[in-house]
Design a protein around this motif. Structure first.
Motif, PDB file in Angstrom:
ATOM      1  N   THR A  12      87.553  97.800   3.315  1.00  0.00           N
ATOM      2  CA  THR A  12      87.036  96.448   3.075  1.00  0.00           C
ATOM      3  C   THR A  12      87.426  95.508   4.208  1.00  0.00           C
ATOM      4  O   THR A  12      86.677  94.583   4.541  1.00  0.00           O
ATOM      5  CB  THR A  12      87.538  95.891   1.731  1.00  0.00           C
ATOM      6  OG1 THR A  12      88.952  95.665   1.788  1.00  0.00           O
ATOM      7  CG2 THR A  12      87.218  96.845   0.591  1.00  0.00           C
ATOM      8  N   THR A  16      84.683  93.475   6.277  1.00  0.00           N
ATOM      9  CA  THR A  16      84.724  92.022   6.470  1.00  0.00           C
ATOM     10  C   THR A  16      84.696  91.672   7.951  1.00  0.00           C
ATOM     11  O   THR A  16      83.975  90.768   8.381  1.00  0.00           O
ATOM     12  CB  THR A  16      85.981  91.443   5.809  1.00  0.00           C
ATOM     13  OG1 THR A  16      85.911  91.670   4.396  1.00  0.00           O
ATOM     14  CG2 THR A  16      86.106  89.949   6.071  1.00  0.00           C
ATOM     15  N   CYS A  46      88.955  84.693   6.212  1.00  0.00           N
ATOM     16  CA  CYS A  46      88.209  85.647   5.392  1.00  0.00           C
ATOM     17  C   CYS A  46      89.002  86.924   5.140  1.00  0.00           C
ATOM     18  O   CYS A  46      88.915  87.511   4.051  1.00  0.00           O
ATOM     19  CB  CYS A  46      86.866  85.969   6.055  1.00  0.00           C
ATOM     20  SG  CYS A  46      85.704  84.585   6.031  1.00  0.00           S
ATOM     21  N   ASN A  50      90.140  88.445   1.615  1.00  0.00           N
ATOM     22  CA  ASN A  50      89.893  89.856   1.327  1.00  0.00           C
ATOM     23  C   ASN A  50      91.143  90.512   0.717  1.00  0.00           C
ATOM     24  O   ASN A  50      91.057  91.220  -0.292  1.00  0.00           O
ATOM     25  CB  ASN A  50      89.497  90.563   2.619  1.00  0.00           C
ATOM     26  CG  ASN A  50      88.908  91.942   2.413  1.00  0.00           C
ATOM     27  OD1 ASN A  50      87.862  92.262   2.952  1.00  0.00           O
ATOM     28  ND2 ASN A  50      89.571  92.789   1.649  1.00  0.00           N
ATOM     29  N   THR A  54      91.365  92.186  -3.049  1.00  0.00           N
ATOM     30  CA  THR A  54      91.669  93.605  -3.258  1.00  0.00           C
ATOM     31  C   THR A  54      93.056  93.789  -3.872  1.00  0.00           C
ATOM     32  O   THR A  54      93.262  94.672  -4.707  1.00  0.00           O
ATOM     33  CB  THR A  54      91.567  94.391  -1.944  1.00  0.00           C
ATOM     34  OG1 THR A  54      92.445  93.810  -0.960  1.00  0.00           O
ATOM     35  CG2 THR A  54      90.153  94.369  -1.401  1.00  0.00           C
ATOM     36  N   ARG A 142      79.198  90.199  -0.987  1.00  0.00           N
ATOM     37  CA  ARG A 142      78.853  90.924   0.241  1.00  0.00           C
ATOM     38  C   ARG A 142      77.435  90.624   0.718  1.00  0.00           C
ATOM     39  O   ARG A 142      77.174  90.560   1.924  1.00  0.00           O
ATOM     40  CB  ARG A 142      79.008  92.431   0.023  1.00  0.00           C
ATOM     41  CG  ARG A 142      80.433  92.910  -0.111  1.00  0.00           C
ATOM     42  CD  ARG A 142      81.123  92.989   1.218  1.00  0.00           C
ATOM     43  NE  ARG A 142      82.522  93.410   1.100  1.00  0.00           N
ATOM     44  CZ  ARG A 142      83.373  93.368   2.094  1.00  0.00           C
ATOM     45  NH1 ARG A 142      82.997  92.929   3.281  1.00  0.00           N
ATOM     46  NH2 ARG A 142      84.623  93.765   1.938  1.00  0.00           N
TER      47      ARG A 142
END
Length: 286
Positions: A12, A16, A46, A50, A54, A142
């Motif tokens: 991820t 990103t 960002c 993220n 997560t 997304r």
């Protein structure tokens, strides 16, 4: 560092980074200017969001992950719950502080993503319990929030009016449907733990074969549709790129054995690689 990457879910982080870089390069090329300092702050904000999303998901899924993903830091005991909460809290704070350096579109992106990520994982809402709403969370973040708001953010701070060109709309459409497929495919290897804890993923509501078969056709039709639109609006590089991605997907599909967890995991990682490559194709040709 390796443990932190596992906690942050490295795929991820790469996704990103790839999305931000591609959107920045598109905006920079469209406007014939650049500001790498602004990009660096945007990426930091960002990425912090993220890690918050997560990490929060792992904090609420420790028991499930001990069955599905025992290698993750909280499930394996490499990190304590206290460490997990500390990383998540600091990451969320960092994301919120840095996003306000470049209003208005960066705060909108970060805050909306964090709110949806929280709703996805945290009781009593915990949208991940329902396959439809779980997929909606992933594809909205997304597919829509990241692509549209971040392109507008980069364009705004590069000195132009926030308008969205055809290629960004096309990328958004591609990633939106990619997000649907990723949301479906991510649960293919996790049926045992999800069933034990009442998480009604599509792989349990239907079955693995159905999810793969329908998801595969959604993926194929997406690539062919993007290629057709790209040809019509005059972007041959995008056309070639979609056909190459389609060939890669067919190669991955032929190697998939839905009875073998390791094979499913390799297939899922391959789909993420195609997701990264889609951004690369648009960064170069879009």
């Amino acid at each position: 560092m390796l443990t932190l990457l596992r906690f942050a879910r490295a795929h991820t982080i790469v996704g990103t980074t790839a999305s931000l870089l591609a959107l920045y390069l598109m905006a920079s090329r469209h406007l014939h200017t650049s500001d790498w300092g602004m990009f660096a702050v945007s990426l930091l904000s960002c990425l912090a969001a993220n890690v918050y999303i997560t990490g929060l998901n792992q904090l609420t899924d420790v028991e499930i992950d001990r069955i599905n993903k025992p290698y993750l830091p909280l499930a394996s005991g490499a990190y304590s719950l206290t460490t997990g909460y500390l990383i998540v809290g600091l990451s969320g704070l960092l994301a919120l502080i840095t996003c306000f350096v470049y209003p208005p579109f960066l705060p909108a992106t970060v805050i909306a993503s964090m709110l949806l990520g929280t709703a996805y994982s945290v009781p009593p809402v915990r949208l991940k319990r329902f396959h439809f709403w779980a997929a909606i969370c992933i594809i909205v973040v997304r597919g829509l929030i990241v692509n549209l708001l971040l392109y507008l953010h980069f364009r705004w701070w590069l000195g132009e009016n926030p308008v969205i060109p055809d290629t960004v709309w096309l990328l958004t459409a591609a990633v939106f449907t990619f997000g649907i497929v990723i949301a479906w495919f991510k649960d293919l290897p996790d049926t045992e733990g999800d069933a034990a804890h009442g998480i009604r993923t599509l792989s349990l509501v239907k079955n693995r074969d159905w999810v793969f078969r329908v998801g595969a056709w959604v993926f194929r039709l997406t690539l062919l549709g993007v290629a057709a639109v790209a040809y019509r609006i005059g972007y041959p590089g995008l056309v070639v790129g979609q056909l190459l991605l389609l060939a890669g997907f067919e190669w991955l599909s032929r190697r998939l054995d839905l009875r073998e967890q390791a094979s499913i995991a390799r297939f899922y990682q391959g789909v993420w690689l195609l997701f990264f490559l889609e951004y690369g194709i648009f960064a170069v040709f879009g």
